[in-house]
Design a protein around this motif. Structure first.
Motif, PDB file in Angstrom:
ATOM      1  N   LYS A   1       0.886  -1.253  -0.029  1.00  0.00           N
ATOM      2  CA  LYS A   1      -0.126   0.032   0.024  1.00  0.00           C
ATOM      3  C   LYS A   1       0.850   1.314   0.130  1.00  0.00           C
ATOM      4  O   LYS A   1       0.659   2.138  -0.812  1.00  0.00           O
ATOM      5  N   THR A   2       1.666   1.350   1.031  1.00  0.00           N
ATOM      6  CA  THR A   2       2.460   2.633   1.181  1.00  0.00           C
ATOM      7  C   THR A   2       3.444   2.735   0.088  1.00  0.00           C
ATOM      8  O   THR A   2       3.453   4.001  -0.509  1.00  0.00           O
TER       9      THR A   2
ATOM     10  N   ASP B   1      -1.303   5.992   8.814  1.00  0.00           N
ATOM     11  CA  ASP B   1      -0.861   4.743   9.510  1.00  0.00           C
ATOM     12  C   ASP B   1      -0.153   5.231  10.798  1.00  0.00           C
ATOM     13  O   ASP B   1       1.096   6.282  10.509  1.00  0.00           O
TER      14      ASP B   1
ATOM     15  N   SER C   1       5.064   4.791   7.998  1.00  0.00           N
ATOM     16  CA  SER C   1       5.936   4.424   6.716  1.00  0.00           C
ATOM     17  C   SER C   1       6.059   5.174   5.678  1.00  0.00           C
ATOM     18  O   SER C   1       7.037   5.679   5.243  1.00  0.00           O
TER      19      SER C   1
ATOM     20  N   ASP D   1      -3.005   7.153   2.513  1.00  0.00           N
ATOM     21  CA  ASP D   1      -2.285   5.545   2.654  1.00  0.00           C
ATOM     22  C   ASP D   1      -2.843   5.162   4.019  1.00  0.00           C
ATOM     23  O   ASP D   1      -2.505   5.597   5.048  1.00  0.00           O
TER      24      ASP D   1
HETATM   25 MG   LIG Z   1       1.810   0.774   5.206  1.00  0.00          MG
END
Ligand SMILES: [Mg+2]
Ligand SMILES: Nc1ncnc2c1ncn2[C@@H]1O[C@H](COP(=O)(O)OP(=O)(O)O)[C@@H](O)[C@H]1O
Length: 375
Positions: free
Chosen positions: A100-101, A125, A129, A227
């Motif tokens: 995802k990131t 998050d 990250s 994100d």
């Molecule tokens: Mg992530």
């Protein structure tokens, strides 16, 4: 729109009908006999009223918890605010470690550098990250901007001090997050449950800012990419309220396909519970063997995912572009993100994410304008 407001007022009034009736009966009497009764009795009444309200609220919350009802819809959510620009996209999957990131960061780079869009990234998050990936090492003061965003009772006059610029990618700003975000989220959620939290509903604070035209124009954003963490946190709920589209990266392995169907079903249910308005943009195969076509066991997994999409999100698609599993895309320590690499690897990364960005734009009805023709 007006129906939504009426429904919300109705729900809020009916939740507190007991208190309202007591007040409606006693307040006019107090006003009438104010001179006789004097101010001290009014103060006592205010105390009794506060106690009554807490008691009523406590019983309601207790019943809700005892019946194991989901807490996120403990109160009816306020109607959606009108929002047309910028378009918003959330990269989400309740499974962690699916890319995802990495996808959010490289997609933002493509939008900004290839298609000349101004991008706002929001790191939802608490592991931070995305913030780590894109922030300068020395720029750690700004490490938890999202906590500020979630804590605001009203929108600020300007966003300049409340976003961080990504120096390696011109045209991209980021709302950073860090570990302390979990505490902010938990505090806010509990204050909201206990009815201590003033200001706008805690589930709609990001929406409040993203729907503010003046703030969005100030920074000239064309697209917002959020994100998400792999769980339904306060930030995720805010994203679900504020997002137009959801992009779901998934590994193409048998174990990853069942959670996709579950997640799509959950999202559908949840959409109604918090009055959200998003569309599922689609699923993108992540960490695949090849970048152009699925191969081997991936074929079976991708078929399962397509079936789940057909059942739960017919408007969504399975993205043609795949994100292959490559060490240089996973960004070894101290290397830039794939999109910014020089040499052959960087060229491949740019081809992949520029193509993905085109597909995302088509799904979100954003037009890339002249940049492709100019190449
Ligand atoms: Mg992530
Ligand atoms: N396409 C890829 N190829 C190789 N490694 C990747 C790729 N995408 C992500 N990674 C690595 O896998 C791990 C998880 O990726 P990340 O993007 O943080 O996933 P998520 O945000 O879903 O948890 C990270 O160590 C990242 O560097």
């Amino acid at each position: 729109m007006i129906d939504d407001w009426i429904a919300w007022v109705y729900a809020t009034v009916s939740e507190n009908i007991g208190i309202i009736i007591v007040n409606a009966a006693i307040l006019p009497l107090l006003a009438l006999f104010r001179r006789v009764i004097g101010r001290s009795i009014k103060a006592v009444f205010d105390w009794v009223n506060a106690a009554l309200f807490s008691f009523h609220h406590h019983l309601r919350l207790r019943r809700h918890v005892r019946n194991k009802q989901p807490l996120w819809d403990y109160r009816k959510a306020p109607p959606q605010r009108k929002r047309s620009h910028p378009k918003t996209l959330t990269v989400m999957n309740f499974k962690g470690g699916v890319g995802k990131t990495t996808i959010a960061a490289n997609l933002a780079a493509s939008f900004a550098l290839k298609y000349d869009k101004r991008v706002l990234l929001i790191d939802l998050d608490y592991q931070g990250s995305l913030s780590d990936l894109l922030q300068d090492a020395q720029n750690t003061d700004d490490a938890n901007l999202l906590s500020e965003w979630l804590s605001w009772k009203k929108v600020p006059a300007s966003l300049s001090d409340h976003v961080s610029t990504v120096s390696s990618i011109e045209g991209v700003d980021i709302v950073t997050s860090a570990y302390a975000l979990t505490e902010t989220e938990e505090n806010l959620f509990q204050r909201w449950l206990l009815n201590y939290e003033e200001g706008p509903d805690v589930r709609t604070r990001i929406e409040l800012i993203l729907s503010n035209q003046k703030l969005m124009q100030e920074r000239g954003y064309d697209i917002v990419i959020m994100d998400a963490p792999p769980r339904l946190s306060l930030s995720s709920v805010n994203a679900l309220r504020a997002t137009d589209h959801i992009l779901i990266p998934s590994k193409l392995q048998e174990l990853s396909t069942k959670p996709i169907a579950q997640m799509l079903r959950n999202l559908r249910e949840f959409q109604e519970r918090i009055d959200a308005n998003f569309k599922i943009s689609g699923v993108i195969g992540s960490m695949t063997q090849k970048e152009k076509q699925v191969s081997g066991n991936e074929t079976f997994a991708s078929e399962r995912i397509k079936e789940a999409l057909a059942e739960y999100a017919p408007e969504a698609k399975f993205y043609r572009q795949l994100i292959p599993n490559r060490v240089w895309l996973g960004r070894p320590p101290s290397a830039p993100i794939g999109y910014l690499l020089s040499g052959h690897d960087g060229q491949v990364a740019r081809e992949i994410f520029d193509q993905l960005a085109l597909e995302v734009m088509a799904s979100m009805e954003i037009y890339p304008e002249m940049q492709i023709a100019a190449e």
